[in-house]
Design a protein around this motif. Sequence first.
Motif, PDB file in Angstrom:
ATOM      1  N   THR A   1     -29.033 -21.779  69.816  1.00 21.39           N
ATOM      2  CA  THR A   1     -28.498 -22.399  68.614  1.00 21.39           C
ATOM      3  C   THR A   1     -28.434 -21.348  67.505  1.00 21.39           C
ATOM      4  O   THR A   1     -29.409 -20.641  67.260  1.00 21.39           O
ATOM      5  CB  THR A   1     -29.384 -23.573  68.179  1.00 21.39           C
ATOM      6  OG1 THR A   1     -29.517 -24.465  69.295  1.00 21.39           O
ATOM      7  CG2 THR A   1     -28.752 -24.310  67.026  1.00 21.39           C
ATOM      8  N   SER A   2     -27.285 -21.222  66.898  1.00 18.31           N
ATOM      9  CA  SER A   2     -27.052 -20.125  65.964  1.00 18.31           C
ATOM     10  C   SER A   2     -26.295 -20.622  64.749  1.00 18.31           C
ATOM     11  O   SER A   2     -25.663 -21.676  64.779  1.00 18.31           O
ATOM     12  CB  SER A   2     -26.212 -19.028  66.632  1.00 18.31           C
ATOM     13  OG  SER A   2     -26.802 -18.590  67.836  1.00 18.31           O
ATOM     14  N   ALA A   3     -26.368 -19.859  63.683  1.00 20.68           N
ATOM     15  CA  ALA A   3     -25.534 -20.141  62.523  1.00 20.68           C
ATOM     16  C   ALA A   3     -24.773 -18.882  62.166  1.00 20.68           C
ATOM     17  O   ALA A   3     -25.279 -17.768  62.330  1.00 20.68           O
ATOM     18  CB  ALA A   3     -26.398 -20.582  61.344  1.00 20.68           C
TER      19      ALA A   3
ATOM     20  N   GLN B   1     -24.203 -24.793  68.826  1.00 19.61           N
ATOM     21  CA  GLN B   1     -25.199 -24.999  69.877  1.00 19.61           C
ATOM     22  C   GLN B   1     -25.087 -23.943  70.967  1.00 19.61           C
ATOM     23  O   GLN B   1     -24.026 -23.354  71.181  1.00 19.61           O
ATOM     24  CB  GLN B   1     -25.007 -26.392  70.511  1.00 19.61           C
ATOM     25  CG  GLN B   1     -25.195 -27.543  69.552  1.00 19.61           C
ATOM     26  CD  GLN B   1     -26.566 -27.549  68.890  1.00 19.61           C
ATOM     27  OE1 GLN B   1     -27.576 -27.368  69.557  1.00 19.61           O
ATOM     28  NE2 GLN B   1     -26.600 -27.721  67.568  1.00 19.61           N
TER      29      GLN B   1
ATOM     30  N   SER C   1     -28.213 -16.619  62.130  1.00 23.95           N
ATOM     31  CA  SER C   1     -29.412 -16.836  62.930  1.00 23.95           C
ATOM     32  C   SER C   1     -28.988 -17.008  64.378  1.00 23.95           C
ATOM     33  O   SER C   1     -27.816 -17.246  64.677  1.00 23.95           O
ATOM     34  CB  SER C   1     -30.130 -18.102  62.459  1.00 23.95           C
ATOM     35  OG  SER C   1     -29.335 -19.231  62.744  1.00 23.95           O
ATOM     36  N   GLY C   2     -29.937 -16.876  65.287  1.00 28.66           N
ATOM     37  CA  GLY C   2     -29.626 -17.041  66.700  1.00 28.66           C
ATOM     38  C   GLY C   2     -29.137 -15.753  67.329  1.00 28.66           C
ATOM     39  O   GLY C   2     -29.544 -14.657  66.923  1.00 28.66           O
TER      40      GLY C   2
ATOM     41  N   ARG D   1     -21.683 -25.248  60.068  1.00 27.08           N
ATOM     42  CA  ARG D   1     -22.901 -25.849  60.606  1.00 27.08           C
ATOM     43  C   ARG D   1     -23.334 -25.049  61.837  1.00 27.08           C
ATOM     44  O   ARG D   1     -22.532 -24.315  62.421  1.00 27.08           O
ATOM     45  CB  ARG D   1     -22.644 -27.312  60.953  1.00 27.08           C
ATOM     46  CG  ARG D   1     -21.483 -27.514  61.896  1.00 27.08           C
ATOM     47  CD  ARG D   1     -21.370 -28.958  62.315  1.00 27.08           C
ATOM     48  NE  ARG D   1     -20.329 -29.126  63.307  1.00 27.08           N
ATOM     49  CZ  ARG D   1     -20.398 -28.669  64.543  1.00 27.08           C
ATOM     50  NH1 ARG D   1     -21.448 -28.001  64.957  1.00 27.08           N
ATOM     51  NH2 ARG D   1     -19.393 -28.849  65.387  1.00 27.08           N
ATOM     52  N   PRO D   2     -24.572 -25.198  62.238  1.00 28.56           N
ATOM     53  CA  PRO D   2     -25.066 -24.453  63.392  1.00 28.56           C
ATOM     54  C   PRO D   2     -24.210 -24.711  64.631  1.00 28.56           C
ATOM     55  O   PRO D   2     -23.706 -25.820  64.813  1.00 28.56           O
ATOM     56  CB  PRO D   2     -26.470 -25.029  63.594  1.00 28.56           C
ATOM     57  CG  PRO D   2     -26.873 -25.553  62.276  1.00 28.56           C
ATOM     58  CD  PRO D   2     -25.618 -26.022  61.613  1.00 28.56           C
TER      59      PRO D   2
ATOM     60  N   ASN E   1     -26.971 -24.079  54.332  1.00 27.88           N
ATOM     61  CA  ASN E   1     -25.638 -23.690  53.905  1.00 27.88           C
ATOM     62  C   ASN E   1     -25.550 -23.362  52.430  1.00 27.88           C
ATOM     63  O   ASN E   1     -24.601 -22.724  51.979  1.00 27.88           O
ATOM     64  CB  ASN E   1     -24.633 -24.792  54.224  1.00 27.88           C
ATOM     65  CG  ASN E   1     -24.308 -24.807  55.701  1.00 27.88           C
ATOM     66  OD1 ASN E   1     -24.666 -23.874  56.416  1.00 27.88           O
ATOM     67  ND2 ASN E   1     -23.641 -25.846  56.150  1.00 27.88           N
TER      68      ASN E   1
ATOM     69  N   HIS F   1     -30.376 -21.726  58.309  1.00 29.39           N
ATOM     70  CA  HIS F   1     -29.358 -22.746  58.551  1.00 29.39           C
ATOM     71  C   HIS F   1     -28.972 -23.466  57.267  1.00 29.39           C
ATOM     72  O   HIS F   1     -28.179 -24.395  57.283  1.00 29.39           O
ATOM     73  CB  HIS F   1     -29.862 -23.756  59.585  1.00 29.39           C
ATOM     74  CG  HIS F   1     -30.200 -23.097  60.880  1.00 29.39           C
ATOM     75  ND1 HIS F   1     -29.267 -22.382  61.598  1.00 29.39           N
ATOM     76  CD2 HIS F   1     -31.351 -23.020  61.574  1.00 29.39           C
ATOM     77  CE1 HIS F   1     -29.843 -21.907  62.683  1.00 29.39           C
ATOM     78  NE2 HIS F   1     -31.105 -22.267  62.692  1.00 29.39           N
TER      79      HIS F   1
ATOM     80  N   ILE G   1     -34.707 -25.355  66.044  1.00 29.03           N
ATOM     81  CA  ILE G   1     -33.413 -24.693  66.039  1.00 29.03           C
ATOM     82  C   ILE G   1     -33.519 -23.183  66.182  1.00 29.03           C
ATOM     83  O   ILE G   1     -32.781 -22.557  66.921  1.00 29.03           O
ATOM     84  CB  ILE G   1     -32.625 -25.051  64.756  1.00 29.03           C
ATOM     85  CG1 ILE G   1     -31.987 -26.435  64.952  1.00 29.03           C
ATOM     86  CG2 ILE G   1     -31.556 -24.030  64.444  1.00 29.03           C
ATOM     87  CD1 ILE G   1     -31.359 -26.997  63.723  1.00 29.03           C
ATOM     88  N   SER G   2     -34.462 -22.602  65.509  1.00 31.90           N
ATOM     89  CA  SER G   2     -34.580 -21.150  65.550  1.00 31.90           C
ATOM     90  C   SER G   2     -35.245 -20.692  66.837  1.00 31.90           C
ATOM     91  O   SER G   2     -36.073 -21.388  67.403  1.00 31.90           O
ATOM     92  CB  SER G   2     -35.417 -20.656  64.376  1.00 31.90           C
ATOM     93  OG  SER G   2     -34.876 -21.081  63.173  1.00 31.90           O
TER      94      SER G   2
END
Lengths: 253, 253
Positions: free
Chosen positions: B122-124, B57, B77-78, B54-55, B20, B18, B3-4
Amino acid sequence: MVISSSQSSAAEQQTCPHNNAISCGNCRLGTICLPLALEGEDIVKLDEIVQRGRPIQKGDHLYRESDAFTSVYAVRSGAIKAYRLTGDGQEQVTGFYFPGEIIGMDGISKDQYACSAKALETSAVCEIPFHRLEELSAQVPTMQRHFFQLMSQEITMDQQLITMLSKNSAEERVAALLISISARNARRKLSKTSFRLPMSRTDIGNFLGLTVETVSRVISRFNKQGLITVESKEITLLDLDGLKEIANVKMDF
Amino acid sequence: MVISSSQSSAAEQQTCPHNNAISCGNCRLGTICLPLALEGEDIVKLDEIVQRGRPIQKGDHLYRESDAFTSVYAVRSGAIKAYRLTGDGQEQVTGFYFPGEIIGMDGISKDQYACSAKALETSAVCEIPFHRLEELSAQVPTMQRHFFQLMSQEITMDQQLITMLSKNSAEERVAALLISISARNARRKLSKTSFRLPMSRTDIGNFLGLTVETVSRVISRFNKQGLITVESKEITLLDLDGLKEIANVKMDF
DNA sequence: CGAGCCTTTGAGGGAGTTCAAGCTGGGTGG
DNA sequence: CCACCCAGCTTGAACTCCCTCAAAGGCTCG
């Protein structure tokens, strides 16, 4: 000496823009620089913190880049340009400010101004000490909201300028600036089609990311095409729709 | 699926970006997106209004231009890009946002977003409902101050971009962007010299007011000159000082 | 493993810049 | 009151940096 520019002499003179005795409640620019919803008591509170200075002369600085940030300013009459210096000492004009508009918000983030602000003609401003404004914002939700909106608007306008600098031709840029000034005049109940440009061609070029020569050429071309008439700084827009077509953008600034 | 991005996998993974369950108090981005001075009780208050989604896409939109404005977002993130559409449907990238940075403040002035925000990978994000933030700002002076500062910072950064678009050559612009990303990485305790560009060359060009081809050529040239090494999106800055010299600007963005 | 997109590289062209020279108009001093 | 001056504006000619068009290579993801 005549203090007002030709554009402010018409409507704004009715309640003299240089009259320090005027208050926010009866200022005819009220609905532009103030929150519409602000009511009696709250206007008085705002009024108490606003300091009305004497007119500043053409070429005078309101503040300079990296001065300690103390206040934001509402332009009451005249015109102000904001600019910053690049690494190698060149000037970059970041905006022109007309009556009813707020300048100086760039200084908040670092507690010092990020731009210099210079009068393009004799102007009057209302100084609003920022710490007082912060206090008032915490007390009056409408005030806080309005100030957030003003700052957000500044961001939006900067982004429009970014888009223009990045995508538009010289003609599009000049047309967009003329339309912008026209629209801002309309907001102040002044002529949409006939006004005096308070800034030099050099300033226009600098703001639009063009050289003086290019600005001059484009204006000459617009003149020949019958879109505008020019007499040094006096401009008349003959074909507003034609200009809007050329500008090809939804502008707010 | 990993994901990262490679850049976030190093340090940020320690307290999973990610996750929560993480709170503002223990978020390792805290000092970037939060006021430094915010204290125990107040952090809890902020924590209560922050919604951790949630993350999202790659390619997903956080919001779109002219959607109703409800929230600002902190990137956890992302990477996110903000862009607006010009009159004739072209895209104009107005900014790239990395972890710890706040996006969406342009929406305040009109109660609808002025840009679209799209995930580059992909980010949060943390969603911060704006009306709650307004309430909190009125209660907690530090919070109000911090948010004013964030907005002012956005203005300052936009003005730096304006200056760049208006005055700088292609090489200066590309160098400035690389340095900017490097500096923002450093702020997050990641490598100053080695990272993955989350955006396409097209996005870079669009942001910098250049064509893809020009961006590609400049990057190739920097590579040949030994200033950087490039392997598709992986970039290593070999001569940071040399690049700074070329960029020739004091950048914050 | 192939399709489609992203990236790179090359060749040619054009919008705007640079350089240079004349013009205009408002302010100043003789 | 006029001549001069100087900054700002205009116009012309040549150049340049970046864009446009074109084609080939390289990733990524179904």
